[in-house]
Scaffold this motif. Structure first.
Motif, mmCIF file in Angstrom:
data_model
loop_
_atom_site.group_PDB
_atom_site.id
_atom_site.type_symbol
_atom_site.label_atom_id
_atom_site.label_comp_id
_atom_site.label_asym_id
_atom_site.label_seq_id
_atom_site.Cartn_x
_atom_site.Cartn_y
_atom_site.Cartn_z
ATOM 1 N N ILE A 93 4.689 -6.459 -4.782
ATOM 2 C CA ILE A 93 4.662 -5.857 -3.350
ATOM 3 C C ILE A 93 3.697 -7.024 -2.511
ATOM 4 C CG2 ILE A 93 4.192 -3.768 -1.615
ATOM 5 C CD1 ILE A 93 4.394 -1.996 -4.488
ATOM 6 N N LEU A 94 4.396 -7.264 -1.389
ATOM 7 C CA LEU A 94 3.745 -8.375 -0.614
ATOM 8 C C LEU A 94 3.090 -7.437 0.726
ATOM 9 C CD1 LEU A 94 6.239 -11.151 -0.782
ATOM 10 C CD2 LEU A 94 4.376 -10.903 -2.089
ATOM 11 N N TYR A 95 1.878 -7.342 0.825
ATOM 12 C CA TYR A 95 1.131 -6.964 1.880
ATOM 13 C C TYR A 95 0.597 -7.968 2.795
ATOM 14 C CZ TYR A 95 -2.082 -3.524 4.116
ATOM 15 O OH TYR A 95 -2.991 -2.825 5.156
ATOM 16 N N SER A 96 1.452 -8.333 3.735
ATOM 17 C CA SER A 96 0.987 -9.491 4.598
ATOM 18 C C SER A 96 0.101 -8.791 5.828
ATOM 19 C CB SER A 96 2.280 -10.154 5.183
ATOM 20 O OG SER A 96 3.035 -10.784 4.108
ATOM 21 N N GLY A 97 -0.785 -9.881 6.222
ATOM 22 C CA GLY A 97 -1.425 -9.623 7.673
ATOM 23 C C GLY A 97 -2.385 -10.640 7.981
ATOM 24 N N SER A 157 8.975 -7.042 -2.842
ATOM 25 C CA SER A 157 9.438 -6.244 -1.976
ATOM 26 C C SER A 157 8.175 -6.398 -0.669
ATOM 27 C CB SER A 157 9.383 -4.667 -2.379
ATOM 28 O OG SER A 157 8.068 -4.494 -2.776
ATOM 29 N N LEU A 158 8.470 -5.677 0.328
ATOM 30 C CA LEU A 158 7.552 -6.040 1.598
ATOM 31 C C LEU A 158 6.965 -4.563 1.980
ATOM 32 C CD1 LEU A 158 6.456 -8.136 3.709
ATOM 33 C CD2 LEU A 158 8.635 -7.459 4.838
ATOM 34 N N LEU A 159 5.577 -4.735 2.133
ATOM 35 C CA LEU A 159 4.939 -3.634 2.525
ATOM 36 C C LEU A 159 4.502 -4.004 4.151
ATOM 37 C CD1 LEU A 159 3.590 -0.885 2.288
ATOM 38 C CD2 LEU A 159 1.612 -2.074 1.472
ATOM 39 N N ILE A 160 5.017 -2.963 4.877
ATOM 40 C CA ILE A 160 4.567 -2.955 6.274
ATOM 41 C C ILE A 160 3.960 -1.625 6.832
ATOM 42 C CG2 ILE A 160 6.198 -4.913 6.784
ATOM 43 C CD1 ILE A 160 7.937 -2.935 8.290
ATOM 44 N N GLY A 161 3.389 -1.921 8.006
ATOM 45 C CA GLY A 161 2.946 -0.376 8.735
ATOM 46 C C GLY A 161 4.054 -0.058 9.730
ATOM 47 N N SER A 162 4.000 1.380 9.812
ATOM 48 C CA SER A 162 4.952 2.010 10.827
ATOM 49 C C SER A 162 4.965 1.115 12.331
ATOM 50 C CB SER A 162 4.673 3.318 10.997
ATOM 51 O OG SER A 162 3.497 3.940 11.347
ATOM 52 N N ASP A 163 3.779 0.373 12.536
ATOM 53 C CA ASP A 163 3.817 0.147 13.880
ATOM 54 C C ASP A 163 4.712 -1.240 13.840
ATOM 55 O OD1 ASP A 163 1.979 -0.817 11.893
ATOM 56 O OD2 ASP A 163 0.657 -1.938 13.425
ATOM 57 N N ASN A 164 4.392 -1.814 12.810
ATOM 58 C CA ASN A 164 5.538 -3.160 12.738
ATOM 59 C C ASN A 164 7.178 -2.631 12.567
ATOM 60 O OD1 ASN A 164 3.893 -5.350 12.778
ATOM 61 N ND2 ASN A 164 2.884 -4.871 10.897
#
Length: 207
Positions: free
Chosen positions: A10-14, A110-117
């Motif tokens: 799981i990729l958590y980018s920021g 897989s990609l992890l994003i926040g609901s804002d993104n």
């Protein structure tokens, strides 16, 4: 409880500018939901949808992420990834995914994003290709509900997880304030070792 699943990496980018306890809490909650997975924090040198004005140098943000991960209870299942440092800037997630898939063909990402993104996901470069080729997990953020639509319908929304109000913008403001009381608050918001690193390198206006 959250639904469990099988996502290899799981990729958590920021920008992680700076990384804070909220970031780690999200990572740990997701790893608990996907017990067979690893999570990689992908430090982005430059986000095309954000201003560079307040960004600390990328190597400092990378090192702070590494410090934070070392103090996580789930550190054995986390890594900090700097692949975007060698890719064209500003960072485009599709290029990151393509580069990682080519470098690690044995892994599924897989990609992890926040609901804002998720709310502005249709502004991302090649967002349709991302949705077609990679699972997208969405973590809820307070104040950022996402309406159903053709883009978000293809995402997996994580349920029954705590909302985490921390924002790096607020933490940077507190650091710049340099007040005695706010420094104590900042220290509580940052993972062990990160506040010491910020003070050592006088980041974000810290004196």
């Amino acid at each position: 409880m959250m639904e469990t699943g099988t996502a290899d990496t799981i990729l958590y980018s920021g920008s992680f500018n700076p990384i804070h306890r909220g970031h780690l809490a999200v990572a740990e909650q997701v790893l608990q939901a996907f017990p067979g997975s690893e999570l990689w924090l992908v430090v982005s040198p430059q986000n095309p949808l954000k201003s560079e004005t307040d960004l600390a140098p990328e190597q400092h943000r990378l090192e702070m992420a590494r410090i934070a991960v070392r103090h996580s209870l789930l550190h054995e299942r986390m890594q900090v990834c700097d692949i975007e440092f060698s890719l064209p800037k500003p960072s485009a997630t599709i290029h990151t995914l393509q580069a990682l898939s080519a470098r690690y063909p044995q892994r599924s990402f897989s990609l992890l994003i926040g609901s804002d993104n998720a709310a502005c996901f249709n502004q991302w470069i090649a967002y349709q290709e991302i949705l077609e080729r990679y699972p997208v997990l969405v973590y809820p953020r307070e104040g950022h509900p996402v309406q159903p639509g053709p883009t978000t319908d293809k995402c997996t929304f994580l349920q029954d997880v705590p909302l985490l109000p921390q924002a790096a913008t607020d933490i940077r403001g507190l650091i710049a304030d340099n007040g005695k009381d706010t420094k104590a608050l900042v220290e509580r918001e940052l993972p062990a070792g990160v506040w010491e690193y910020i003070k050592m390198h006088k980041l974000y206006g810290c004196r």
